[in-house]
Design a protein around this motif. Structure first.
Motif, mmCIF file in Angstrom:
data_model
loop_
_atom_site.group_PDB
_atom_site.id
_atom_site.type_symbol
_atom_site.label_atom_id
_atom_site.label_comp_id
_atom_site.label_asym_id
_atom_site.label_seq_id
_atom_site.Cartn_x
_atom_site.Cartn_y
_atom_site.Cartn_z
ATOM 1 N N LEU A 54 -14.101 1.235 -4.694
ATOM 2 C CA LEU A 54 -13.368 0.978 -3.459
ATOM 3 C C LEU A 54 -14.240 0.440 -2.329
ATOM 4 O O LEU A 54 -13.711 0.068 -1.282
ATOM 5 C CB LEU A 54 -12.599 2.229 -3.015
ATOM 6 C CG LEU A 54 -11.247 2.415 -3.711
ATOM 7 C CD1 LEU A 54 -10.208 1.458 -3.199
ATOM 8 C CD2 LEU A 54 -11.290 2.416 -5.184
ATOM 9 N N LEU A 55 -15.539 0.400 -2.492
ATOM 10 C CA LEU A 55 -16.454 -0.279 -1.580
ATOM 11 C C LEU A 55 -16.362 0.185 -0.129
ATOM 12 O O LEU A 55 -16.590 -0.587 0.801
ATOM 13 C CB LEU A 55 -16.208 -1.800 -1.623
ATOM 14 C CG LEU A 55 -16.290 -2.468 -2.985
ATOM 15 C CD1 LEU A 55 -15.843 -3.916 -2.916
ATOM 16 C CD2 LEU A 55 -17.715 -2.369 -3.526
ATOM 17 N N GLY A 56 -16.022 1.453 0.084
ATOM 18 C CA GLY A 56 -15.939 1.966 1.445
ATOM 19 C C GLY A 56 -14.643 1.647 2.171
ATOM 20 O O GLY A 56 -14.509 1.917 3.357
ATOM 21 N N LEU A 57 -13.663 1.077 1.462
ATOM 22 C CA LEU A 57 -12.406 0.667 2.083
ATOM 23 C C LEU A 57 -11.309 1.710 1.866
ATOM 24 O O LEU A 57 -11.200 2.289 0.794
ATOM 25 C CB LEU A 57 -11.942 -0.667 1.486
ATOM 26 C CG LEU A 57 -12.910 -1.839 1.619
ATOM 27 C CD1 LEU A 57 -12.418 -3.025 0.813
ATOM 28 C CD2 LEU A 57 -13.093 -2.211 3.086
ATOM 29 N N ASP A 58 -10.497 1.919 2.886
ATOM 30 C CA ASP A 58 -9.300 2.751 2.776
ATOM 31 C C ASP A 58 -8.150 1.842 2.387
ATOM 32 O O ASP A 58 -7.644 1.082 3.227
ATOM 33 C CB ASP A 58 -8.990 3.448 4.101
ATOM 34 C CG ASP A 58 -10.029 4.488 4.471
ATOM 35 O OD1 ASP A 58 -10.603 5.091 3.553
ATOM 36 O OD2 ASP A 58 -10.255 4.699 5.671
ATOM 37 N N LEU A 59 -7.754 1.884 1.124
ATOM 38 C CA LEU A 59 -6.722 0.982 0.599
ATOM 39 C C LEU A 59 -5.604 1.782 -0.056
ATOM 40 O O LEU A 59 -5.847 2.856 -0.600
ATOM 41 C CB LEU A 59 -7.324 0.039 -0.450
ATOM 42 C CG LEU A 59 -8.466 -0.852 0.014
ATOM 43 C CD1 LEU A 59 -9.090 -1.578 -1.166
ATOM 44 C CD2 LEU A 59 -7.962 -1.852 1.051
ATOM 45 N N ASN A 60 -4.421 1.235 -0.035
ATOM 46 C CA ASN A 60 -3.283 1.795 -0.762
ATOM 47 C C ASN A 60 -3.038 0.889 -1.957
ATOM 48 O O ASN A 60 -2.594 -0.245 -1.795
ATOM 49 C CB ASN A 60 -2.054 1.873 0.137
ATOM 50 C CG ASN A 60 -2.267 2.860 1.265
ATOM 51 O OD1 ASN A 60 -2.829 3.924 1.059
ATOM 52 N ND2 ASN A 60 -1.836 2.504 2.463
ATOM 53 N N ILE A 61 -3.342 1.409 -3.151
ATOM 54 C CA ILE A 61 -3.217 0.634 -4.381
ATOM 55 C C ILE A 61 -2.089 1.242 -5.200
ATOM 56 O O ILE A 61 -2.158 2.410 -5.581
ATOM 57 C CB ILE A 61 -4.536 0.642 -5.177
ATOM 58 C CG1 ILE A 61 -5.685 0.128 -4.306
ATOM 59 C CG2 ILE A 61 -4.397 -0.190 -6.452
ATOM 60 C CD1 ILE A 61 -7.058 0.271 -4.932
ATOM 61 N N SER A 62 -1.058 0.458 -5.470
ATOM 62 C CA SER A 62 0.098 0.990 -6.188
ATOM 63 C C SER A 62 0.518 0.081 -7.328
ATOM 64 O O SER A 62 0.420 -1.140 -7.250
ATOM 65 C CB SER A 62 1.273 1.205 -5.228
ATOM 66 O OG SER A 62 1.639 -0.013 -4.628
ATOM 67 N N ALA A 63 0.967 0.728 -8.403
ATOM 68 C CA ALA A 63 1.499 0.018 -9.564
ATOM 69 C C ALA A 63 2.991 -0.191 -9.330
ATOM 70 O O ALA A 63 3.722 0.774 -9.146
ATOM 71 C CB ALA A 63 1.262 0.823 -10.827
ATOM 72 N N THR A 64 3.429 -1.421 -9.333
ATOM 73 C CA THR A 64 4.827 -1.710 -9.025
ATOM 74 C C THR A 64 5.779 -1.278 -10.132
ATOM 75 O O THR A 64 6.955 -1.049 -9.873
ATOM 76 C CB THR A 64 5.031 -3.204 -8.725
ATOM 77 O OG1 THR A 64 4.601 -3.973 -9.849
ATOM 78 C CG2 THR A 64 4.238 -3.629 -7.492
ATOM 79 N N SER A 65 5.278 -1.116 -11.370
ATOM 80 C CA SER A 65 6.137 -0.709 -12.485
ATOM 81 C C SER A 65 5.851 0.704 -12.983
ATOM 82 O O SER A 65 6.449 1.143 -13.957
ATOM 83 C CB SER A 65 5.993 -1.697 -13.642
ATOM 84 O OG SER A 65 6.458 -2.964 -13.250
ATOM 85 N N GLY A 66 4.914 1.405 -12.375
ATOM 86 C CA GLY A 66 4.649 2.791 -12.711
ATOM 87 C C GLY A 66 3.767 3.019 -13.918
ATOM 88 O O GLY A 66 3.287 2.076 -14.557
ATOM 89 N N ILE A 67 3.570 4.318 -14.237
ATOM 90 C CA ILE A 67 2.598 4.719 -15.262
ATOM 91 C C ILE A 67 2.929 4.239 -16.669
ATOM 92 O O ILE A 67 2.042 4.061 -17.488
ATOM 93 C CB ILE A 67 2.383 6.246 -15.290
ATOM 94 C CG1 ILE A 67 3.659 6.985 -15.636
ATOM 95 C CG2 ILE A 67 1.796 6.749 -14.006
ATOM 96 C CD1 ILE A 67 3.471 8.461 -15.886
ATOM 97 N N SER A 68 4.189 4.007 -16.947
ATOM 98 C CA SER A 68 4.535 3.583 -18.307
ATOM 99 C C SER A 68 4.163 2.127 -18.580
ATOM 100 O O SER A 68 4.093 1.710 -19.727
ATOM 101 C CB SER A 68 6.024 3.798 -18.568
ATOM 102 O OG SER A 68 6.787 2.986 -17.705
ATOM 103 N N SER A 69 3.878 1.369 -17.526
ATOM 104 C CA SER A 69 3.639 -0.067 -17.704
ATOM 105 C C SER A 69 2.318 -0.566 -17.130
ATOM 106 O O SER A 69 1.985 -1.732 -17.307
ATOM 107 C CB SER A 69 4.763 -0.859 -17.029
ATOM 108 O OG SER A 69 6.008 -0.507 -17.570
#
Length: 128
Positions: A54-69
């Protein structure tokens, strides 16, 4: 005009990751490299064979299709996701499957990990 510029920069940008040219980046790490704290990264379904820093960054990282995909499967022996410079942010909706390594390395950070599934993670060692 100045107020609108300040308001839009306060919320951060949204970047997309996926296998087509419609997305901003083809890898999650490339999106992290191009992002700034406060940005959001939306990841399309797929398998991402990479180790994330994450290189010191506060980021919101989300999977648009969820854990199954959406799978993060780093190279063997590499930690899947690491927050080692006091980062925060959110990781949401991924299956994490490291081989012979840790799923996460958190050193001084305060991330939120939600709606994630960890499979086949190593039980010892520090990962890298």
């Amino acid at each position: 005009m100045l107020i609108l510029i300040w308001i839009s920069s306060a919320f951060g940008a949204t970047w997309t990751v996926g296998p087509t040219s419609a997305e901003d980046y083809s890898t999650i790490q490339a999106a992290i490299d191009g992002a700034s704290s406060g940005d959001s990264i939306q990841v399309a379904a797929g398998t991402y064979t990479e180790s994330l820093d994450l290189l010191g960054l506060d980021l919101n990282i989300s999977a648009t299709s969820g854990i199954s995909s959406t799978l993060i499967a780093p190279p063997s022996g590499k930690t899947a996701v690491q927050w080692i410079l006091s980062e925060g942010g959110v990781l949401d909706g991924f299956t994490i499957e490291p081989t012979k390594a840790r799923a996460f390395k958190i050193k001084g950070g305060n991330p939120t990990i939600q709606n994630c599934l960890v499979r086949n993670a190593g039980s010892s060692g520090s990962g890298s």
